[in-house]
Each structure stands twice: as C-alpha cells, then as structure tokens.
Design a protein around this motif. Structure first.
Motif, PDB file in Angstrom:
ATOM      1  N   LEU A 144      60.201 101.437  -0.991  1.00  0.00           N
ATOM      2  CA  LEU A 144      59.764 101.408  -2.212  1.00  0.00           C
ATOM      3  C   LEU A 144      58.654 100.542  -2.809  1.00  0.00           C
ATOM      4  N   GLN A 145      59.188  99.066  -2.412  1.00  0.00           N
ATOM      5  CA  GLN A 145      58.505  97.992  -3.002  1.00  0.00           C
ATOM      6  C   GLN A 145      57.258  97.701  -2.318  1.00  0.00           C
ATOM      7  N   ALA A 146      57.413  98.123  -1.057  1.00  0.00           N
ATOM      8  CA  ALA A 146      56.354  97.892  -0.250  1.00  0.00           C
ATOM      9  C   ALA A 146      55.163  98.759  -0.478  1.00  0.00           C
ATOM     10  N   ALA A 147      55.576 100.190  -0.866  1.00  0.00           N
ATOM     11  CA  ALA A 147      54.668 101.472  -1.122  1.00  0.00           C
ATOM     12  C   ALA A 147      54.027 101.276  -2.309  1.00  0.00           C
ATOM     13  N   PHE A 148      54.945 100.888  -3.314  1.00  0.00           N
ATOM     14  CA  PHE A 148      54.593 100.824  -4.667  1.00  0.00           C
ATOM     15  C   PHE A 148      54.521  99.367  -5.273  1.00  0.00           C
ATOM     16  N   ALA A 151      55.295  98.834  -9.209  1.00  0.00           N
ATOM     17  CA  ALA A 151      56.289  99.367  -9.700  1.00  0.00           C
ATOM     18  C   ALA A 151      57.551  98.665  -9.821  1.00  0.00           C
ATOM     19  N   LEU A 152      58.411  98.841 -10.807  1.00  0.00           N
ATOM     20  CA  LEU A 152      59.561  98.032 -10.859  1.00  0.00           C
ATOM     21  C   LEU A 152      60.833  98.642 -10.115  1.00  0.00           C
ATOM     22  N   PHE A 153      61.434  97.930  -9.424  1.00  0.00           N
ATOM     23  CA  PHE A 153      62.493  98.365  -8.592  1.00  0.00           C
ATOM     24  C   PHE A 153      63.395  97.086  -8.556  1.00  0.00           C
TER      25      PHE A 153
END
Length: 798
Positions: A144-148, A151-153
């Motif tokens: 998710l961090q790589a795709a967005f 965004a805050l994860f």
C-alpha cells in the motif's frame, strides 16, 4: 485568533483572507509535528481527507474554508468542552443541528485523538476478521505504501497496534503472592516478599536488572470501559432502553429490568434509579484450560461483567461483555478468589459512592455515572468460591441452609437430598405416605430463606478468614454451617439488601438431571444411578422391596427395574435417536453421540440435553395420552419432521444436553416405560421448558412453583435414593429465583462458556497463555469499538 476572515466572500483578492489563511497554515504546520499531510478543512473535504500543505492551501483559496469549523481542534487549537449545565433541550437542539453521522472521523473527534487515522483501524479490523498473520499484514502495508506514496499508513503491525493504547485500551498488571495470600498493590506495591507468608515476589532465576514476578493478575479497569459505552450516540441511547423504551406489563418478565430484584433495588435506592444511565451489572466467572490438553491441568479464571441496561437483542452479545480480571493459573483460585477480586470491588465501591464524570454523546452533556452489581452468575462449584458457602457435605444447598435434608447412603458413600414433601401443602396425602418415601411421616414446612440480620449473624462466625494456599485450612466441626468465609462482595454497601446475590445455573442443573435420567434409563456404565450399592442402600432403608438384590445360592443379581430399558429396547432407543434431524442452527448433530449396535449414548453436551428434555420427550409419547393431546403433539412432531430436512454439524457442543433434554428424551422413551414413570418424566421436561421461556408469566411461574415438589416426589417414588444428588434437589429452588430475577437467559452460563472458548484461540504462546489472552482481548476490544464507526467495510455491527 481572529476568525472573521472565514466569512469573506472575495477570497482570491482579499488581503484579510490571505492573512487569515497564512496564520491558520502556520498553526497547522506547528501542530503537524513533522508530518507532511494534514486534514483539509475546506468546504468539500470538511476535515475528512488528508492532503499535503500546498494542496490544503490551494483548497482554502479555491473552495473556501468550512464556515462551521469554528474550533480548529485538528490543527492545534484546544477544544472547548460542552457546558455541563446545559439543559436536555439544549443538548437535543445541538444534536439536531450538527447532523451527526457515526464514522471514524467522528469517533476520533469524540475521543479527542485526531492524530490517528482510519486506515490503521480498517487494516487492523480486516486482519482480525480475515485471520491474517503478522507477516502478511506487514507485506500488505509495504504494498500500500508503494502504491499510494502520499497516503498515511502505519509502518508495521506493531506501530498499528499502538492505536489501541492511544485510544485507552489497556490493562494493569498486578503482581500476586505465589500462594495467593495477597496482592503486591497499593500498600504492598513496593514489597519484595508477601506480607503474610513471606514468599518471594520474584522468580529466583532472574537478575536484578530484569526481575520477573512469579504470578501476575491482569486487571482491566472498569471505569473507562463503562465511559466508552456512552461515547457513541447509538450505544448511549441504547443504555437508556430499560427506562425509555421497555414496555412494563404486569405479570410478564422479558428483561432483568422487569424483575423484582431490579424494582426493589430502585425503590430502596431512589437516587441511583433516577438517572437511567446508571449501570446495573452482573458478574460471571468460571475456569477453563487454555492449552486444549486435558492431560495437563491448567486453570485460568476470567471474571466477566455484563451491563444490563441494554435491550434484550444486545444485552448478552459478545460485543458488550467486558473482561474485568484474568486470574492466572495453573491452579484455580478456589476460596482465595477474594484476593484477586480486590481491585474490582474497590472500583465498584468508588462507582457506587463517588461515580465518575462521563460524556453522554446522545444528550451532548456530562453526567455523573454510577454503577451497581446485581448478582453473580456461575456454575455450582464456582458458587462456593464466590458466595463463601461450601457446596460439599450434608448442608450443600445454599438456599435450604441448615435445614438441608441430607440422607447418608452407607454403601454409595454419598449424601442423597430428598425430603421434597416439605414443599407440599400441609394437608397433602403424600405427607403420610411412609412406605413410598423414607418410611416416615412428613410434618415439616419448607425451609425459610435466611436473610438480613440472621445472615449476618451466621457470617460473623467466619469473619476473620486468612487467605492463601500456605494457610492452614480451618476444619468445620460436626453440625457446623457450610460457611467458609464472608465473601468480599459484602463490602459493597448494597449487597446485603439484594433479593438474589448468587444465581443457581439452570444450564448445569438441567444437564446433570438429564445425565441422571438418561444414564439410569439406558444403564450407562458410570452414569447410571441404579447400581449394586444403590440397591443395597434401599435394602438397608427398608424401601422398594422389588428393587432389592436377589440371592440364589452363591450368586447375587439385580432385577431389571421398571425405569430401565433392556438390551433390545436400548438399541431401538438409539436407532430412533440417530434418525432425529433438526433445523439449521437449532441443535448439534446428536447422532454422533449414538452407537446403535451397542445401544450406547455417550458424549452429549449441555445444549443437547436441553433440547432432549424440553421438546422431544413430550412428543413421542403422544400415543399413550388423550386423543386431543395426542393429535396436537403429533402435528407438532410432523412439523419438526418436515422442517428438519438435514442435520447440523456445529462446533457449539455445549448445546448437546439442552437439545437432548428438551427434544429427544420425551420422543424416544414413550413406548418403553410405565405410564406413571412416563408421566413424571414428561412433567419434569415441561417444567424446564416453561422455565426457559424468553417471556416469563408470573402466574405460570407460581403454578410451576406448586408443581415442582409434586414432580420431585413422583421421582422419589420411582428412582432409587442414589438418583437424588444435589443437582436434582436444586431444581426446586429455580422457580424462586425466576420469580425474583426474571428470565434465565440472562443468568445462565451458556453465553459465558461460549465466550471463554474464544480465549482458547487467543493463546499463541503456550508458555504464557495469560499474556496471550490479555493482549488479544484488548486488541479485539479496540477493533470492536472502532468497528461501530466503520460504514464502508463489513463488521460485526453491519
């Protein structure tokens, strides 16, 4: 800070608007603590979306700031709490004007932790529901961090778990003396040895740099968990159901709020009852083996609390069961459980005497929350631990007290609890029927309930009990009462005034009676109450000559009793049981407990006995009753036969005995037994069926209260004395408790034993089962709370 600029219409060319935006952004950047994204307060985003600073500034100029966002709580300004002196009308008006919607952002507003994001909550929730491993969770985070990238994860599972502590989902570790003498808490917190037995607090194999306690109690504070019930408007409104929405009908009880105990408590403590938000609690406790290995003895005792304010469809749900204490193993606490209950009792006293300031999201106001404990729920062995009345010996019955009628069986080496003729009318002809009972006339009246000052006089003799496994246990002298201690609950100011303090568990009583009936009918080895020693006891008592042992030369044998099936009948009995089918979700597959070839039934659980006793037995014997009754029962049986097109293989094994007692037994035995035996068993099954109704009619209960001594007297004339253990006798007191406390569904162990089964699945580190359970519990508790605000993914609430 001047906020007049928020209402300027010409945003692009106004110096005042630009100056206001600059001041706002400077404050937001200072509050961001190094993060590059903040909530966007524009009219479109309305603080629901995170954007970089440049994007937020563009939105403020192009879209404009939300004019209703007057307190900048997400960007560095302190929030002003609601005025506690506002009236109910003011609170309702604010509620309507705000157009409130339960979602994650509003949850974060309610609990004032705007720095946490809904992404963490949703990911943790999906992990729990989907059964992800920690490794798979971390892999999804990286994806998710790589795709967005904007965004805050959370960076990892461990960082996401910090959310629960940020929301206040924690517990307290309290060290305990290894002999259960005392807690290293409050005055003893700094001591290295037990003040009573001088046992070391620390494990001997550890160093001074990192000392480990020998025994740890995990305490889950009650106050924040009660406050959390009022954070959401939905649950805050539901906590008032018992006053504002419950229908109070004379003679009917559907909820504990309809009970005499609840109403008497309200009448005596009017100040407490005036606010419907004050919480009524029940306490349940039982032990379980977390290792799923019965060859290795290990017993952990959770203490659970139930808030009764909620409506019936929510009251006993897992979502609202609160664990208060996790008492460590490997040994059960036994009578020393009062040592472990100390933190909870202290907090309950504070909640009763002082209360705690709580925010009601439904009313939009602060109020003083108080709480009271109504009763405890436990099986019969745990009854002794919590109440202080020993459930062993000749005075086992806590209700009959010193008037318990116990008969010592010399050959069976146990007590039989009979004498139920005392509950019959004073002129009843069975009182003079000697030979059918114990050979004596019965002139005694039923025992009186010990309460008030008489109870305190009894407890005065055991007021100075020393706790701990190192303490020499006090031996009771002959004819001494069964009190082993004055339980810690009497420290609650209202405890003595309660009409019912400890519940007899209908589930276990029904199961034990079913085991007695089925074991004796089928002559199951180890379960039958009709043994050689039972026949010898009858011979010594001069009762039931037809059941005495027969002697022929050097051989002695037992004649087949009228209540026992022969080999052919046993196989037919089992064959009929194996063919029974139930609606989906109604019962487990009882056929798995049946061996048709050998004519044996083994392994039935609590709910199977429940169904067996309450439903099936009265149906199958229809051929031996009046035509009108027979017709109705045959129609009912045909309905079930057509409806139940398949069997259910369920993991909830505790239903087995419940099913068996209410459905199967009465169906199958009809063709095998004498009419008088058949009639007595049908009446016993009908008694349990009406007792377990969701809605109790006090007029029906009063009729059952008059019928149950007749039923038990009929059984005394049929079965041997060994049949009447304490569980059979306790059935006579169940009606008194139902009249006092209402429906049994709120007071039996089914819910709690199923809930404890979840704890077994929480154990990942078998060397530290208590720690595994505690960590998993607060994690699930946090996600369960947060899931009330998740509307875009599937949860247990939607």
């Amino acid at each position: 800070m001047d906020k007049a600029w928020m209402h300027i219409g010409d945003r692009m060319y106004s110096n005042d608007y630009a100056s206001g935006v600059k001041q706002f952004m400077d404050m937001a950047k200072a509050h961001a603590s190094g993060r590059d994204c903040i909530r966007c307060p524009c009219k479109r985003c309305r603080n629901r979306t995170f954007h970089p600073f440049s994007v937020v500034e563009d939105h403020l100029f192009k879209v404009g700031i939300d004019p209703s966002y007057t307190e900048w709580i997400f960007h560095g300004e302190e929030e002003t709490l609601p005025d506690t002196t506002s009236s109910d009308e003011d609170g309702d008006a604010a509620y309507n004007d705000n157009d409130y919607i339960d979602d994650v952002d509003e949850m974060l507003d309610d609990i004032r932790v705007g720095s946490f994001m809904d992404n963490s909550v949703k990911l943790l929730h999906i992990k729990t529901v989907g059964g992800w491993t920690v490794k798979s969770f971390d892999m999804v985070i990286k994806l998710l961090q790589a795709a967005f990238p904007h965004a805050l994860f959370p960076d990892s599972y461990n960082e996401a778990r910090r959310l629960q502590r940020g929301l206040g989902f924690t517990y307290t570790k309290i060290h305990v003396c290894p002999n259960d003498c005392a807690l290293f808490w409050k005055d003893n917190a700094d001591k290295d040895a037990c003040p009573k037995c001088n046992a070391s607090r620390w494990a001997s194999s550890t160093t001074n740099q990192k000392r480990l306690s020998q025994k740890v109690l995990r305490y889950f504070p009650l106050k924040p968990r009660l406050q959390r019930l009022f954070i959401s408007r939905k649950t805050a409104q539901a906590m008032r159901w018992h006053v504002e929405e419950r229908v109070d009908e004379p003679n009917f009880m559907r909820h504990p709020a309809d009970s005499r105990v609840w109403k008497d408590f309200d009448n005596k403590y009017e100040a407490f009852s005036q606010d419907p938000r004050n919480v009524r609690l029940a306490l349940a406790s039982d032990g379980f083996n977390p290792l799923n290995n019965m060859s290795k003895l290990y017993s952990i005792w959770p203490v659970l609390l139930v808030p009764y304010n909620l409506p019936p469809w929510s009251c006993m749900k897992d979502l609202y069961l609160m664990m208060s204490l996790l008492i460590p193993g490997p040994k059960a606490p036994g009578n020393d459980i009062d040592v472990f209950l100390r933190p909870l009792i202290d907090e309950l006293r504070e909640l009763w005497e002082d209360g705690i300031q709580t925010y009601d999201a439904y009313k939009g106001e602060m109020f003083l929350l108080r709480a009271a404990l109504l009763w405890t729920i436990n099986d019969f062995p745990a009854y002794a631990n919590l109440s202080g009345w020993s459930t062993k010996g000749k005075m086992t019955c806590p209700t009959c007290n010193f008037e318990t009628d116990a008969l010592w069986l010399k050959h069976g080496r146990k007590h039989a609890y009979m004498g139920h003729r005392r509950w019959l009318g004073i002129e009843h002809n069975w009182r003079k029927k000697k030979n059918a009972f114990n050979g004596k006339d019965e002139r005694r009246l039923q025992p009186k309930t010990i309460a008030g000052q008489a109870l305190m006089d009894q407890l005065h003799e055991v007021s100075n009990i020393q706790y701990g496994k190192s303490t020499k246990k006090r031996k009771r002298i002959p004819n001494e009462l069964n009190w082993t201690k004055k339980c810690i609950f009497f420290e609650l100011p209202y405890w003595l005034d309660l009409g019912l303090r400890h519940n007899l568990d209908v589930m276990h009583i029904e199961k034990n009676i079913c085991d007695n009936v089925l074991g004796t009918l089928m002559n199951i080895e180890g379960k039958s109450k009709d043994t050689v020693n039972a026949r010898r006891d009858l011979e010594d008592l001069g009762l039931r000559k037809e059941l005495h042992l027969q002697h022929h030369g050097n051989h002695t044998y037992m004649s087949l009793a009228c209540y026992m099936l022969n080999g052919t009948e046993q196989r037919s009995f089992c064959a009929r049981m194996a063919e029974v089918k139930f609606p989906d979700g109604f019962a487990s597959n009882i056929a798995r407990c049946v061996n048709v070839n050998e004519g044996k039934i083994m392994g039935m659980k609590s709910h199977d006995c429940h169904i067996f006793m309450q439903y099936l037995l009265p149906v199958i014997i229809g051929g031996y009753l009046r035509p009108d009754i027979r017709g109705a029962l045959i129609e009912l049986y045909s309905f079930f036969k057509e409806l139940c097109s398949r069997t259910l293989d369920t993991k909830v094994k505790s239903h087995d005995c419940h099913i068996f007692m209410q459905y199967l037994l009465s169906v199958i035995i009809g063709g095998y037994l004498r009419p008088d035996i058949r009639g007595a068993l049908i009446e016993l099954c009908s008694f349990f069926k009406e007792l377990c109704s969701r809605t109790l009619d006090t007029r029906v209960l009063e009729r059952l209260q008059a019928n149950i001594p007749v039923i038990l007297c009929k059984l005394e004339m049929i079965f041997p004395s060994a049949f009447f253990d304490i569980m059979v006798h306790l059935a006579i007191h169940l009606l008194d408790e139902a009249l006092l406390a209402g429906p049994v569904q709120y007071r039996w162990m089914y819910h709690f034993e199923r809930y404890l089964d979840k704890f077994k699945r929480y154990v990942r580190n078998r060397a530290r089962p208590e720690g595994s359970i505690a960590e998993a519990y607060v994690h699930v508790e946090c996600l369960t709370f947060c899931s009330m605000y998740l509307n875009d993914i599937e949860t247990r609430h939607n």
